[in-house]
Structures are given as C-alpha cells and as structure tokens.
Design an enzyme around this catalytic site. Sequence first.
Site, PDB file in Angstrom:
ATOM      1  N   GLY A   1       4.826   2.360   1.537  1.00 17.48           N
ATOM      2  CA  GLY A   1       5.849   3.183   0.896  1.00 17.48           C
ATOM      3  C   GLY A   1       6.316   4.279   1.835  1.00 17.48           C
ATOM      4  O   GLY A   1       7.521   4.481   2.036  1.00 17.48           O
ATOM      5  N   ALA A   2       5.341   4.973   2.437  1.00 17.81           N
ATOM      6  CA  ALA A   2       5.683   6.085   3.328  1.00 17.81           C
ATOM      7  C   ALA A   2       6.450   5.558   4.546  1.00 17.81           C
ATOM      8  O   ALA A   2       7.435   6.151   4.986  1.00 17.81           O
ATOM      9  CB  ALA A   2       4.409   6.794   3.756  1.00 17.81           C
TER      10      ALA A   2
ATOM     11  N   SER B   1       0.831  -1.201   0.000  1.00 16.00           N
ATOM     12  CA  SER B   1       0.000   0.000   0.000  1.00 16.00           C
ATOM     13  C   SER B   1       0.867   1.252   0.000  1.00 16.00           C
ATOM     14  O   SER B   1       2.076   1.188   0.252  1.00 16.00           O
ATOM     15  CB  SER B   1      -0.866   0.001   1.261  1.00 16.00           C
ATOM     16  OG  SER B   1      -0.024   0.162   2.386  1.00 16.00           O
ATOM     17  N   LYS B   2       0.191   2.364  -0.257  1.00 18.50           N
ATOM     18  CA  LYS B   2       0.862   3.661  -0.238  1.00 18.50           C
ATOM     19  C   LYS B   2       1.481   3.885   1.152  1.00 18.50           C
ATOM     20  O   LYS B   2       2.558   4.454   1.290  1.00 18.50           O
ATOM     21  CB  LYS B   2      -0.193   4.737  -0.527  1.00 18.50           C
ATOM     22  CG  LYS B   2       0.369   6.028  -1.013  1.00 18.50           C
ATOM     23  CD  LYS B   2      -0.729   7.000  -1.363  1.00 18.50           C
ATOM     24  CE  LYS B   2      -1.019   7.899  -0.207  1.00 18.50           C
ATOM     25  NZ  LYS B   2      -2.029   8.922  -0.453  1.00 18.50           N
ATOM     26  N   ARG B   3       0.760   3.417   2.153  1.00 14.56           N
ATOM     27  CA  ARG B   3       1.241   3.576   3.531  1.00 14.56           C
ATOM     28  C   ARG B   3       2.574   2.843   3.746  1.00 14.56           C
ATOM     29  O   ARG B   3       3.468   3.354   4.406  1.00 14.56           O
ATOM     30  CB  ARG B   3       0.190   3.055   4.518  1.00 14.56           C
ATOM     31  CG  ARG B   3      -0.166   4.111   5.567  1.00 14.56           C
ATOM     32  CD  ARG B   3      -1.339   3.696   6.408  1.00 14.56           C
ATOM     33  NE  ARG B   3      -2.562   3.553   5.620  1.00 14.56           N
ATOM     34  CZ  ARG B   3      -3.284   2.434   5.575  1.00 14.56           C
ATOM     35  NH1 ARG B   3      -2.957   1.374   6.273  1.00 14.56           N
ATOM     36  NH2 ARG B   3      -4.388   2.394   4.856  1.00 14.56           N
TER      37      ARG B   3
END
Length: 537
Positions: A295-296, A291-293
């Site tokens: 990545g962060a 998920s994008k999370r």
Amino acid sequence: MITSIGSSQILQTSIVIAIAIAYICRMSTDKKVRVRFAPSPTGGLHLGGVRTVLYNYLFAKKYGGDFVVRIEDTDQTRFVPGAEEYIFECLKWCGLYPDESVVNGGEYRPYRQSERKERYKLYVEELVAEGHAYYAFDTPEQLEEMRNKNRTDENPSPQYDYKVRMQMRNSLTLSGEEVHRLIRSNTPYVIRIKMPQNETVSFTDMIRGEVSFDTSLVDDKVLLKADGMPTYHLAVVVDDHEMKISHAFRGEEWLPSAPVHVLLWKYLFGLDAMPQWAHFPLILGPSGKLSKRDGAKYGFPVFAMNWTDPKTGELTEGFKEKGFLPEAFINLLALLGWNDGTEQEIYSLSELVEKFSMDRVHSAGAKFDYEKAKWFNHEWIKKLNTGYLLPKVKVVLAAKNIEVDDDAKLSTVIDLVKDRCTLLTDFDEQAAYFFKEPKIMELHAIQPKWNETKTAFFKEWASVLFSKDFADPHQMEEQFKELAASMQLKPGEVMMPFRIMLVGGKFGPHVFDIAHLLGKGETVKRINEVLKMLEPA
Ligand code: GLU
C-alpha cells in the site's frame, strides 16, 4: 512420472466436490448457522480481514443465522490499545453489524478471550489426563540449546516435536513426583499438545474439498502458556464449541494450524461436533500476499479505515479516508474471491446476501487491482442518490475549510459533478469552486494567446451578464456565442478562458451550467478579477 488427467476425471472430481459441498450446505441448514469473525486486536484492519467479515456475514444472513465477533486477545504481548475499538468502528462503517460481540453482548458472553481465561484450563487438564497433552518445563535456554543442537541446512529451525520431545524436560520424561514438585514450587511451565506420529488428519474444507496433513510434520504446539493464558489454538477450539459455532471461516494463512484444531476437536468434543471449515483465498498484491508495505509503495490503502500505530505514531491511510464509499468497498471485496457465475459486478449488500454461495468462492489467490477498486467506487458514486451523498461530500469540503449551509445548491453541484468523481475526495476539486474562489488559477493556459479583443470581449460579456437575467444555461450560451461572433471571435477561443476564470483550471462540467449556478454577481466578479491579473503591468 507424469500423470495425465483427462477431462472426464476432472469432471468426476468436480462432481464429487460439488456433492460434498451441497451435503455440507444442507447439513448446515439442519443446525442453526452461527459464524464468527475472531480478530486479534493488534493493529489496522486489513482488507482481507474485512472480506473475512463480509463472507461470514453474508453466509449468516443468507441462512438466517448469527454473526458473532469474538476478540482473540490471549497474546498479551501483542496487545495494542485502541485496536479493539477500531475494529468495531470499521465494522460500523462497512454496515456489517454483529449479532453478538463485546459491544452488543449476547447469550455466549464474554466475547473477549482474556475474560474467559479460567474455562480453558479445565479443557487442557482433560487433555493432559487423557495423554493428549503434557507439561513442559524447558527454560528458554534449554529450548535454544535444542534448536542449536538440531539445526542443519535441511532443518534451519528445528521444532519441538515427536523427534525431540523425549529428550526435553517435560511430564513425558520426568517422574510424576518431580512434575508435582515443579508445579508446587511454581516453576514456569507450558502445556503442549502431543502430536501423534505418522497419522493423517483430514477434514473437508467447503472451498478446497478434502485437505489432509501428516501429523509427523506438525510440532507439539503450546496450548497453555506460562502466564496461564491459552494460545490461539486451544482458545479457538474451546470457544467455537462453547459458542456453538456451526461454520468456521478464516483466511488461508490459518490452514497450517488446521491439523492441530481438528485433533483438539477430536480429543475434546468429537469430530461430529466440529464446525464446517472454509479457508478463504489470499488477497494478492503486486508481489505476493497484499501487505501494508505494498500500500505504502504503490499509494493505495490496505486498511479499512485510517490506523495510527500508538507506539510509533505512524498513520496508515484507510479506504474510508481515501474517499471510498462503504457500498463500493463491500462490493469490491465480495468479488475478490467470489462471483455468482454471471457478468454482474455491481451488487448491494442485500443482493450479495441473496446471491452469495460458498461453492463459488475460489481457492486460488485473488489479485487486488486498485484501478478496478476505484472503478467500483465511481460506479457507486453515480448510482447512489444525491441526498445520501450530500453529508459525505460536506465532510470532504469541511476538511478543506469549506462550510456549506446551502444544501439545495450543494445537491445541484453534486448532480452536476458526480460523474467526474471517482473518489469522494474528488468532490473537493470538483465542487469547491462553486463555494469559494479557486485557489489556483491556470493563467498560463490562456496568457500566451491573450489579446485586446479578448479583453474587450470579457468586459462586454461581464456587462451583459450584469444587466440580464438568464432563465437557463442554454440561453446564456446562446448570448455568449452571439457576442463572440459579433467580435469576430470563435466560441472556442473564449470558452476555455471563461472556464478558467470560473474554475481555475481546464476541468468541470459544462461552463454555462457552472456560471448559471454561481449566479451573475459571482461570475462577473471572477471575470473581473482575472481580467485584472491579465492586464499588462
Ligand atoms: N485470531 C485469529 C486472527 O487473528 C483468528 C483465526 C480464526 O478465525 O480462526 O485472525
């Protein structure tokens, strides 16, 4: 009961699946291969989305087919300005050009579903007329009431399905007259599919083999919304039919919708007309679906290119801006769920077109490993020729306010340092000091062991450099070592300080290659500046 499956049974099953897939592939070559990528323009393009594009593209090109990009924008509440343009920018960067799309047109336009609104109505009316769909006039309050009434521990989110439909306000429970009256008086309604009870719907997935669903477990999905727009379920089937799509490939997250789509195909166009389906495996991150999370949290990109959310202004970094080459990005995505059965890992796009086959796409989730992703990029930086890398490196340097107009010098620099660059952005650190004095000087690495002999050495070395013209780095190195020996210094004692004087830190290629390329004027200048800094106050 535990059933033990023998290896011969596994073999038999594999043979059956292989035959089925071979049959599907042979069939696919009978009719023109037409595939589609059908994104909803709602935000950044996830690497899983690009992999779907890639596998579609490879399959189309392998069989001389067409690759269509269709914009699925029927959910107006999720419309995000700029998202559609962004998708096409990403495809352009990846070099995965569609044959038909909103950008380059095509025989089956329009390729934006919001512009095809009127077509879907005809089909949905046909479904109602044949008893496969019905009008539903339930208000949000009535729907809420139904959910509250039926909610139990085992069923925390009750669905609108065969169990409740006969207690709701729809054309199955109201009289024909009442239905007409409601429609005439502009009462908002949706049209829902009437899912059959206790039927098994199956289809052959090119990756998973036979997949079956119990229709009793699927709700009466909305097909046409109150704003007159179709939902994804109706639009995807109608458009795949109208656009003569032969193979529909998409991510595994769409598998639960498949029974609705198969039934719509059966009711509207017949199962023989249905495209061959394949559902690609999920891309997994450190904890479940990537998920994008993730990545962060772990500091790696998840989107193809930088995406700025127009509502929040939040910027999510993309592979491109992180310093990935499109060649590497494509290559690493191809191997996230597929391999050709050999040890080979580096493939160009044209090689992928040649080698790609759907029967070697795995059904199990593919784990994304950022270190491995960087390895692919490093390999591609080493592999690609300097002329190709040059404009990309210029962009990296320009972002750090280093404008290079000497292409010949930059080419030599690239050749010298490319082995040390994993990401294109590494060229900043590895190449900048050839064009600009280093900003950071790691004097602390030489200061403790500095002495007068070393000062004398570098003063002398500066004057040698100034007075001589060295034909090559090797000659310069010989002189350097001779001078050190004459002053009872070991080459190692002065080599590292020399590097720091030129580069600013303990990195970079052979120091005499650097000095030779900088030229004697610049080299002497940098030596003198550092000598000044090292002078006792
Ligand atoms: N519109 C869907 C999406 O956003 C496409 C699913 C499909 O390819 O059928 O991913």
